[in-house]
Scaffold this active site. Structure first.
Site, PDB file in Angstrom:
ATOM      1  N   ASP A   1      31.506  40.327  36.027  1.00 32.56           N
ATOM      2  CA  ASP A   1      30.769  41.027  37.076  1.00 32.56           C
ATOM      3  C   ASP A   1      29.301  40.645  36.934  1.00 32.56           C
ATOM      4  O   ASP A   1      28.918  40.015  35.937  1.00 32.56           O
ATOM      5  CB  ASP A   1      30.963  42.543  36.962  1.00 32.56           C
TER       6      ASP A   1
ATOM      7  N   TYR B   1      20.528  47.727  41.275  1.00 27.26           N
ATOM      8  CA  TYR B   1      21.591  48.489  40.590  1.00 27.26           C
ATOM      9  C   TYR B   1      21.037  49.303  39.429  1.00 27.26           C
ATOM     10  O   TYR B   1      21.420  50.444  39.210  1.00 27.26           O
ATOM     11  CB  TYR B   1      22.698  47.550  40.092  1.00 27.26           C
TER      12      TYR B   1
HETATM   13  O1  CP3 Z   1      34.678  36.174  42.504  1.00 24.95           O
HETATM   14  C1  CP3 Z   1      35.449  36.453  41.570  1.00 24.95           C
HETATM   15  O2  CP3 Z   1      36.684  36.437  41.702  1.00 24.95           O
HETATM   16  C2  CP3 Z   1      34.848  36.763  40.206  1.00 24.95           C
HETATM   17  C3  CP3 Z   1      34.618  38.124  39.938  1.00 24.95           C
HETATM   18  C4  CP3 Z   1      33.464  38.945  40.470  1.00 24.95           C
HETATM   19  C5  CP3 Z   1      33.531  40.361  40.420  1.00 24.95           C
HETATM   20  N1  CP3 Z   1      32.310  40.841  40.791  1.00 24.95           N
HETATM   21  C6  CP3 Z   1      34.687  41.140  39.987  1.00 24.95           C
HETATM   22  C7  CP3 Z   1      34.801  42.574  40.328  1.00 24.95           C
HETATM   23  C8  CP3 Z   1      32.200  38.588  40.944  1.00 24.95           C
HETATM   24  C9  CP3 Z   1      31.631  37.208  41.247  1.00 24.95           C
HETATM   25  C10 CP3 Z   1      31.486  39.803  41.150  1.00 24.95           C
HETATM   26  C11 CP3 Z   1      30.102  39.833  41.608  1.00 24.95           C
HETATM   27  C12 CP3 Z   1      29.517  41.121  42.014  1.00 24.95           C
HETATM   28  N2  CP3 Z   1      29.709  42.359  41.456  1.00 24.95           N
HETATM   29  C13 CP3 Z   1      28.528  41.247  43.019  1.00 24.95           C
HETATM   30  C14 CP3 Z   1      27.929  40.113  43.817  1.00 24.95           C
HETATM   31  C15 CP3 Z   1      28.844  39.651  44.891  1.00 24.95           C
HETATM   32  C16 CP3 Z   1      29.109  40.631  45.984  1.00 24.95           C
HETATM   33  O3  CP3 Z   1      30.278  41.001  46.157  1.00 24.95           O
HETATM   34  O4  CP3 Z   1      28.166  41.007  46.673  1.00 24.95           O
HETATM   35  C17 CP3 Z   1      28.186  42.612  43.095  1.00 24.95           C
HETATM   36  C18 CP3 Z   1      27.172  43.229  44.038  1.00 24.95           C
HETATM   37  C19 CP3 Z   1      28.931  43.295  42.098  1.00 24.95           C
HETATM   38  C20 CP3 Z   1      28.862  44.740  41.758  1.00 24.95           C
HETATM   39  C21 CP3 Z   1      30.169  45.402  41.860  1.00 24.95           C
HETATM   40  N3  CP3 Z   1      31.210  45.212  40.971  1.00 24.95           N
HETATM   41  C22 CP3 Z   1      30.596  46.350  42.835  1.00 24.95           C
HETATM   42  C23 CP3 Z   1      29.761  46.832  43.988  1.00 24.95           C
HETATM   43  C24 CP3 Z   1      31.917  46.725  42.505  1.00 24.95           C
HETATM   44  C25 CP3 Z   1      32.775  47.798  43.157  1.00 24.95           C
HETATM   45  C26 CP3 Z   1      33.161  47.496  44.511  1.00 24.95           C
HETATM   46  C27 CP3 Z   1      34.172  46.387  44.628  1.00 24.95           C
HETATM   47  O5  CP3 Z   1      34.017  45.506  45.474  1.00 24.95           O
HETATM   48  O6  CP3 Z   1      35.163  46.415  43.906  1.00 24.95           O
HETATM   49  C28 CP3 Z   1      32.285  45.985  41.363  1.00 24.95           C
HETATM   50  C29 CP3 Z   1      33.572  46.017  40.651  1.00 24.95           C
HETATM   51  C30 CP3 Z   1      34.340  44.739  40.600  1.00 24.95           C
HETATM   52  N4  CP3 Z   1      33.820  43.522  40.314  1.00 24.95           N
HETATM   53  C31 CP3 Z   1      35.742  44.611  40.826  1.00 24.95           C
HETATM   54  C32 CP3 Z   1      36.029  43.251  40.649  1.00 24.95           C
HETATM   55  C33 CP3 Z   1      37.382  42.600  40.743  1.00 24.95           C
HETATM   56  C34 CP3 Z   1      36.731  45.733  41.080  1.00 24.95           C
HETATM   57  C35 CP3 Z   1      36.907  46.501  39.825  1.00 24.95           C
HETATM   58  C36 CP3 Z   1      38.277  47.117  39.654  1.00 24.95           C
HETATM   59  O7  CP3 Z   1      39.224  46.400  39.292  1.00 24.95           O
HETATM   60  O8  CP3 Z   1      38.384  48.337  39.835  1.00 24.95           O
END
Ligand code: CP3
Length: 374
Positions: free
Chosen positions: A90, A169
């Protein structure tokens, strides 16, 4: 040295040059017969394989267990065959490594003790190997996995959050809430305490530059910087609080590794292409509100013909469009990307409820695409 020479003479074969995967060739401007295809957030909750792993492990443990994180990174490749693997993690662990406790709940990420202005001075600059070694270890596992003949044309992508987005964040604590979406606490710093915000952004830029360089040493062949909340700034504010820190990160990476494509994703920048070109990135990842072919023409006309583009199918189209329409939209996106320095992607990440057969359709359609002979 001697052994290599001995091998060379024995086999009459030059030492094997490391293969440049399709995505790296495309972004470097080499001729390619079709654009590379991958999707932001291609691993995640829309996949039952991911859900199965998550039932047994919480999100942070998953990120911090390299064998599991590598397994989840490969899931979309094994299911759909994308041309690149993005390491599973993440954007927020570096903020945790700076000293801010981080949790992930049902409503997304949360810093329970949101950062206060007088705490900026005590934030540490993490050592990537010691403090974020789990992500580097995941990359090393993936690097080994991708060197098999079946996978060697797939690129391994590392990533990080850009300083501005990480700062939002850390300062908001949680952005999932309605109130958090205004970024009102971050904006209070921006309007009332700009020098403290600059000090935080400075520390983040140093942290993220080092982190991305460590990811390249661990095997990443391209890196992407995510500035997801860039669109909350006016052009003038972007030039003061987002751009200089993107530039600092990217110039550190480019200086250490000029051969590595650096992909810049800034969301919500409609009409601000000139600001994006100033980041120093070699690839601009456009969101679904931008037009790929207009952007290509504007770049070519303004001395940026060497910049590559990535994007930009609407993730809501991927989720909601009927199959035939989705195929059409995918082909439209590919056609507007142009025949060089372009990689197919979404305008933002895959959404949670996206049907997997939609993902399969888009990846298959995009990989079957060929440029018409001129
Ligand atoms: O792209 C990929 O497959 C690699 C994994 C990846 C995740 N987060 C896994 C994740 C990447 C590249 C990110 C980047 C990320 N994380 C960003 C920038 C990209 C974007 O989407 O704008 C941001 C802002 C985050 C912060 C974040 N992490 C949020 C807002 C959330 C919750 C909302 C959501 O979309 O799930 C996460 C959690 C997260 N990061 C999950 C995953 C697979 C879900 C967690 C779970 O399994 O419950």
């Amino acid at each position: 040295m001697l052994n290599v020479e001995a091998d060379y003479h024995q086999n009459q074969m030059p030492p094997k040059a490391p293969l440049k995967p399709l995505l790296v060739r495309a972004f470097s401007g080499e001729p390619i017969e079709r654009p590379p295809v991958w999707l932001m957030r291609q691993a995640g909750r829309y996949m039952h394989e991911y859900q199965a792993v998550r039932q047994k492990t919480d999100f942070m443990t998953l990120c911090k267990t390299p064998a599991l994180a590598a397994e989840v990174s490969m899931q979309p490749i094994l299911a759909f065959g994308m041309d690149a693997v993005i390491v599973f993690s993440d954007i927020l662990p570096p903020a945790e490594a700076m000293g801010l406790a981080l949790t992930f709940g049902d409503k997304g990420p949360c810093f329970p003790n949101a950062l206060l202005p007088d705490q900026v001075a005590s934030l540490r600059i993490p050592e990537p190997e010691a403090d974020l070694g789990f992500m580097l270890e995941t990359l090393k596992i993936l690097r080994r996995e991708l060197s098999s003949p079946e996978h060697q044309d797939r690129a391994l992508i590392g990533f990080a959050g850009a300083p501005w987005t990480l700062a939002t964040y850390m300062i908001e604590g949680a952005i999932a809430s309605e109130k958090g979406r205004h970024l009102h606490k971050t904006k209070a710093w921006l309007y009332n305490r700009p020098s403290v915000l600059h000090a935080l952004l400075e520390k983040l830029a140093l942290t993220i530059g080092r982190y991305l360089i460590a990811q390249i040493h661990a095997g990443a062949q391209a890196v992407q910087l995510f500035d997801t909340w860039a669109g909350h700034l006016s052009a003038r504010e972007y030039a003061e609080f987002a751009l200089p820190y993107q530039r600092r990160v990217i110039s550190a990476v480019r200086q250490a590794h000029p051969e590595i494509p650096v992909i810049m994703y800034a969301r919500g920048m409609r009409g601000c292409l000139p600001l994006l070109t100033q980041s120093g990135a070699t690839v601009l990842s456009l969101d679904e509100f931008s037009d790929l072919s207009e952007s290509r023409s504007a770049l070519d006309a303004n001395g940026f013909a060497d910049l590559a583009l990535q994007g930009n199918l609407d993730p809501v189209a991927l989720w909601q469009a009927d199959p035939e329409r989705l195929t059409e939209l995918t082909k439209q996106t590919l056609a507007s990307g142009g025949s060089r320095r372009y990689g197919f992607n979404l305008g933002h990440g895959v959404l949670q409820y996206t049907p997997r057969d939609h993902v399969a359709r888009v990846v298959d359609t995009a990989q079957a695409f060929r440029w018409q002979a001129p």
